[in-house]
Design an enzyme around this catalytic site. Structure first.
Site, PDB file in Angstrom:
ATOM      1  N   GLY A  59       0.744  -1.189  -0.006  1.00  0.00           N
ATOM      2  CA  GLY A  59      -0.067   0.058   0.066  1.00  0.00           C
ATOM      3  C   GLY A  59       0.954   1.153  -0.004  1.00  0.00           C
ATOM      4  O   GLY A  59       2.122   1.281   0.309  1.00  0.00           O
ATOM      5  N   CYS A  86       5.563  -5.931   1.439  1.00  0.00           N
ATOM      6  CA  CYS A  86       5.940  -4.818   1.759  1.00  0.00           C
ATOM      7  C   CYS A  86       5.237  -3.856   2.736  1.00  0.00           C
ATOM      8  O   CYS A  86       5.436  -3.972   3.799  1.00  0.00           O
ATOM      9  CB  CYS A  86       5.317  -4.036   0.139  1.00  0.00           C
ATOM     10  SG  CYS A  86       6.164  -2.295  -0.300  1.00  0.00           S
ATOM     11  N   TYR A  87       4.143  -2.947   2.366  1.00  0.00           N
ATOM     12  CA  TYR A  87       3.634  -2.304   3.669  1.00  0.00           C
ATOM     13  C   TYR A  87       3.065  -3.200   4.672  1.00  0.00           C
ATOM     14  O   TYR A  87       3.313  -2.908   5.841  1.00  0.00           O
ATOM     15  CB  TYR A  87       2.485  -1.311   3.240  1.00  0.00           C
ATOM     16  CG  TYR A  87       1.933  -0.650   4.258  1.00  0.00           C
ATOM     17  CD1 TYR A  87       2.236   0.643   4.985  1.00  0.00           C
ATOM     18  CD2 TYR A  87       0.554  -1.227   4.892  1.00  0.00           C
ATOM     19  CE1 TYR A  87       1.592   1.051   5.898  1.00  0.00           C
ATOM     20  CE2 TYR A  87       0.136  -0.447   5.975  1.00  0.00           C
ATOM     21  CZ  TYR A  87       0.292   0.560   6.543  1.00  0.00           C
ATOM     22  OH  TYR A  87       0.046   1.048   7.502  1.00  0.00           O
ATOM     23  N   HIS A 177       7.623  -7.340  -3.863  1.00  0.00           N
ATOM     24  CA  HIS A 177       6.101  -7.690  -4.306  1.00  0.00           C
ATOM     25  C   HIS A 177       6.056  -9.220  -5.139  1.00  0.00           C
ATOM     26  O   HIS A 177       6.703  -9.169  -6.356  1.00  0.00           O
ATOM     27  CB  HIS A 177       5.481  -6.629  -5.168  1.00  0.00           C
ATOM     28  CG  HIS A 177       5.028  -5.498  -4.300  1.00  0.00           C
ATOM     29  ND1 HIS A 177       3.890  -5.398  -4.067  1.00  0.00           N
ATOM     30  CD2 HIS A 177       5.612  -4.320  -4.108  1.00  0.00           C
ATOM     31  CE1 HIS A 177       3.669  -4.191  -3.452  1.00  0.00           C
ATOM     32  NE2 HIS A 177       4.785  -3.595  -3.530  1.00  0.00           N
ATOM     33  N   GLU A 179       3.789 -10.890  -6.070  1.00  0.00           N
ATOM     34  CA  GLU A 179       2.761 -11.176  -7.068  1.00  0.00           C
ATOM     35  C   GLU A 179       3.041 -10.590  -8.553  1.00  0.00           C
ATOM     36  O   GLU A 179       2.310 -11.003  -9.395  1.00  0.00           O
ATOM     37  CB  GLU A 179       1.479 -10.331  -6.557  1.00  0.00           C
ATOM     38  CG  GLU A 179       1.467  -8.925  -6.364  1.00  0.00           C
ATOM     39  CD  GLU A 179       1.985  -8.474  -5.157  1.00  0.00           C
ATOM     40  OE1 GLU A 179       1.629  -7.315  -4.613  1.00  0.00           O
ATOM     41  OE2 GLU A 179       2.821  -9.364  -4.366  1.00  0.00           O
ATOM     42  N   SER A 230     -21.682  -5.682 -26.252  1.00  0.00           N
ATOM     43  CA  SER A 230     -20.805  -5.050 -27.283  1.00  0.00           C
ATOM     44  C   SER A 230     -20.171  -5.761 -28.281  1.00  0.00           C
ATOM     45  O   SER A 230     -19.695  -5.327 -29.244  1.00  0.00           O
ATOM     46  CB  SER A 230     -19.628  -4.299 -26.233  1.00  0.00           C
ATOM     47  OG  SER A 230     -18.631  -5.296 -26.068  1.00  0.00           O
ATOM     48  N   GLY A 231     -20.400  -7.030 -27.959  1.00  0.00           N
ATOM     49  CA  GLY A 231     -19.824  -8.137 -28.983  1.00  0.00           C
ATOM     50  C   GLY A 231     -18.355  -8.666 -28.658  1.00  0.00           C
ATOM     51  O   GLY A 231     -17.754  -9.501 -29.183  1.00  0.00           O
ATOM     52  N   GLY A 232     -17.547  -7.748 -27.540  1.00  0.00           N
ATOM     53  CA  GLY A 232     -16.475  -8.057 -27.183  1.00  0.00           C
ATOM     54  C   GLY A 232     -16.470  -9.368 -26.148  1.00  0.00           C
ATOM     55  O   GLY A 232     -17.524  -9.705 -25.711  1.00  0.00           O
ATOM     56  N   ASP A 234     -15.685  -9.916 -23.037  1.00  0.00           N
ATOM     57  CA  ASP A 234     -16.124  -9.654 -21.538  1.00  0.00           C
ATOM     58  C   ASP A 234     -17.828  -9.723 -21.384  1.00  0.00           C
ATOM     59  O   ASP A 234     -18.302 -10.385 -20.722  1.00  0.00           O
ATOM     60  CB  ASP A 234     -15.703  -8.358 -21.062  1.00  0.00           C
ATOM     61  CG  ASP A 234     -14.040  -8.133 -21.214  1.00  0.00           C
ATOM     62  OD1 ASP A 234     -13.493  -9.403 -21.366  1.00  0.00           O
ATOM     63  OD2 ASP A 234     -13.583  -7.221 -21.242  1.00  0.00           O
ATOM     64  N   SER A 235     -18.368  -8.769 -22.345  1.00  0.00           N
ATOM     65  CA  SER A 235     -19.694  -8.831 -22.329  1.00  0.00           C
ATOM     66  C   SER A 235     -20.330 -10.096 -22.879  1.00  0.00           C
ATOM     67  O   SER A 235     -21.561 -10.520 -22.449  1.00  0.00           O
ATOM     68  CB  SER A 235     -20.414  -7.693 -22.894  1.00  0.00           C
ATOM     69  OG  SER A 235     -20.045  -7.720 -24.366  1.00  0.00           O
ATOM     70  N   SER A 236     -19.689 -10.607 -23.801  1.00  0.00           N
ATOM     71  CA  SER A 236     -20.338 -11.779 -24.469  1.00  0.00           C
ATOM     72  C   SER A 236     -20.297 -13.205 -23.345  1.00  0.00           C
ATOM     73  O   SER A 236     -21.300 -13.708 -23.248  1.00  0.00           O
ATOM     74  CB  SER A 236     -19.478 -12.345 -25.629  1.00  0.00           C
ATOM     75  OG  SER A 236     -19.518 -11.166 -26.552  1.00  0.00           O
ATOM     76  N   LYS A 376      -8.779 -10.595 -17.534  1.00  0.00           N
ATOM     77  CA  LYS A 376      -9.277 -10.968 -19.043  1.00  0.00           C
ATOM     78  C   LYS A 376      -8.831 -12.474 -19.077  1.00  0.00           C
ATOM     79  O   LYS A 376      -9.579 -13.089 -19.613  1.00  0.00           O
ATOM     80  CB  LYS A 376      -8.443 -10.116 -19.930  1.00  0.00           C
ATOM     81  CG  LYS A 376      -8.603 -10.600 -21.345  1.00  0.00           C
ATOM     82  CD  LYS A 376      -9.995 -10.059 -21.913  1.00  0.00           C
ATOM     83  CE  LYS A 376     -10.105  -8.642 -22.040  1.00  0.00           C
ATOM     84  NZ  LYS A 376     -11.505  -8.272 -22.646  1.00  0.00           N
TER      85      LYS A 376
END
Length: 520
Positions: A59, A86-87, A177, A179, A230-232, A234-236, A376
């Site tokens: 953080g 880290c923090y 980090h 990650e 949207s056809g992308g 994610d939305s599909s 994604k």
């Protein structure tokens, strides 16, 4: 998405921009985890959540700040393994009796190397592959004295306590980090941590699918839902998942805002009507969107106009559907973290996204966002789990605001037409050279300048464009794709010869950070 059928790991978020990457590493290990901002983690919360292990994120704060974020002290009395990052390391030492010092020339930002003091603990099994291990540091303050019971297991030039542990209590703390991808062997640390905590790795994308469907049904009941399509990817994926959960209670609304790529509207409508058998409204609202965007050049203003108009259009069609109570979106975590703090946490806003931030009360609709905590690559994995074809799942991301954010400056129909043609040539070139699947995202941006050129014996004064292509795993960080000069030269020649209105082509070699993937 809380689920009690799995062992649960709690990530306490102190505001790092990369906290969700911790969750990604754990998901790769099939470990169920949840992120919660520190201010929500109370004694009562810990008792109810009953985590099998806890991770403190990094953080931007300092333990010396007034009201510095910290977990409840009871977390150390739960008898479960804890890993501070880290923090998270600094606040652990600070609370358990160690000391932290501010800056004073010992800050580290970027690549560093940790050497082992002693690697004979379970956390470090197989981690030090060489005499020193590359890590990613990002800290100003540093631990100057470790807490009682802790020992040092690794050091770096500016972090003498880079790896510390109280093995008896299974408390571990690292200054770097693990990650991020710049700590190449970081996944091994997480793998060792969850193994010593006793996780069996029983959480999979198949499990996520089942839990998401259950949660959608619980949230929606017998109400109707409209989905912004949207056809992308994610939305599909969101639409197919929700349709699996509630069937014909879902109606998809595909908004053609006049900012789509060449032939995209026809392709999307055909695909969903012919292959997925979902109720679909094709809303051609290009005149509305382009009219409102006329004369607007500020990128944040563009995004907000588009976001507002999307809501207006969805409201109109929700009324047509009759009784729709929910709006479904394919919002992903990178959208969320760049727009608002995840789960109300303290991270810093980068830019707004058209589909993030809630809905105005006048809509009377509630949001359904089953992908909101996924990246994604995880959405693609879910899409495969749902049976979507690889050819579709592998499509490059396309933003909701469409070509509006690839057209810096004023948006005009002329510039959009030029941009569509140039983008089509560019993507065709990438496919012809067999590079499409090697690239995370590729597109053309038309620049708000005209340049002088010569074609034949004639002077031209046309637009310049920039080609963009990046490699990435999750969209949080990215680097430019190293095209050959032959490819770039061939592509520039094709665009200039085939697209009237462009006489100069450039290639954007900016990474993320400091840039973003899109231009606006």
């Amino acid at each position: 998405m809380s689920d009690t059928s799995h062992d649960r790991l709690l990530i306490i978020d102190f505001g790092s921009q990369v906290t969700q990457l911790i969750a990604r590493r754990l998901r790769e290990l099939n470990v169920y985890c949840e992120i919660h901002p520190y201010q929500n983690v109370t004694d009562a919360f810990l008792a109810e959540f009953a985590p099998k292990a806890v991770i403190f994120s990094g953080g931007p704060a300092s333990v010396f700040d007034e009201g510095a974020p910290q977990p409840p002290a009871s977390v150390f009395d739960m008898g479960v393994p804890i890993l501070g990052i880290c923090y998270g390391q600094q606040v652990m030492m600070h609370m358990l009796g160690g000391k932290v010092e501010q800056g004073h020339g010992t800050a580290e930002f970027g690549r560093a190397y940790v050497t082992p003091s002693d690697d004979r603990i379970d956390l470090l099994n197989g981690w030090f592959l060489e005499a020193k291990e590359q890590v990613w540091m990002s800290h100003g303050d540093h631990v100057s004295q470790i807490a009682p019971g802790f020992e040092v297991y690794g050091t770096s030039p500016n972090a003498p306590f880079a790896i510390t542990a109280d093995v008896a209590r299974n408390f571990f703390a690292v200054q770097f980090h693990p990650e991020v991808h710049h700590t190449p062997n970081g996944k091994t640390l997480y793998e060792n941590f969850v193994k010593l905590a006793g996780f069996t790795g029983d959480w999979t994308m198949g499990a996520y699918r089942e839990e998401a469907i259950r949660k959608i049904r619980e949230q929606v009941g017998d109400a109707k839902v409209i989905c912004g399509l949207s056809g992308g990817v994610d939305s599909s994926v969101a639409a197919v998942l929700i349709h699996e959960a509630i069937g014909d209670q879902l109606t998809c609304v595909f908004v053609d805002h006049g900012l789509l790529r060449q032939n995209e509207a026809d392709e999307v409508v055909t695909m969903f009507r012919d292959h997925y058998n979902m109720p679909l409204i094709h809303a051609d609202e290009s005149d509305l969107f382009l009219g409102e965007l006329e004369g607007q050049s500020d990128p944040e203003t563009k995004r907000k106009i588009i976001g507002k108009l999307f809501i207006d259009v969805f409201q109109k069609h929700a009324n047509e559907v009759g009784g729709a109570k929910f709006l479904a979106q394919g919002t992903l975590y990178p959208d969320v973290i760049e727009s608002v703090s995840f789960s109300g946490g303290p991270s810093v806003t980068i830019k707004s996204h058209h589909n993030v931030g809630g809905l105005p009360e006048k809509m009377g609709l509630k949001l359904v966002e089953p992908l909101r905590e996924l990246f994604k690559d995880e959405v693609r994995a879910l899409g495969r789990e749902l049976g979507l074809p690889d050819s579709f799942i592998g499509r490059h991301p396309f933003p909701g605001p469409g070509l509006a954010i690839r057209c810096p400056g004023d948006i005009t129909r002329e510039k959009l037409d030029i941009l569509r043609k140039a983008d089509a040539v560019y993507i065709d070139q990438i496919r012809k050279h067999g590079l499409y699947d090697d690239i995370w995202q590729a597109f053309v941006a038309i620049l708000p300048v005209r340049t002088v050129g010569v074609m034949g014996d004639f002077r031209t004064y046309d637009y310049a464009c920039a080609l963009r292509a990046v490699t990435s795993v999750d969209g949080m960080t990215a680097d430019y794709y190293p095209f050959s000069h032959e490819f770039l030269g061939e592509t520039a020649t094709r665009i200039i010869n085939e697209v009237k209105g462009i006489n100069r082509v450039t290639y954007d070699i900016t990474s993320k950070p400091p840039g973003t993937i899109e231009w606006e």
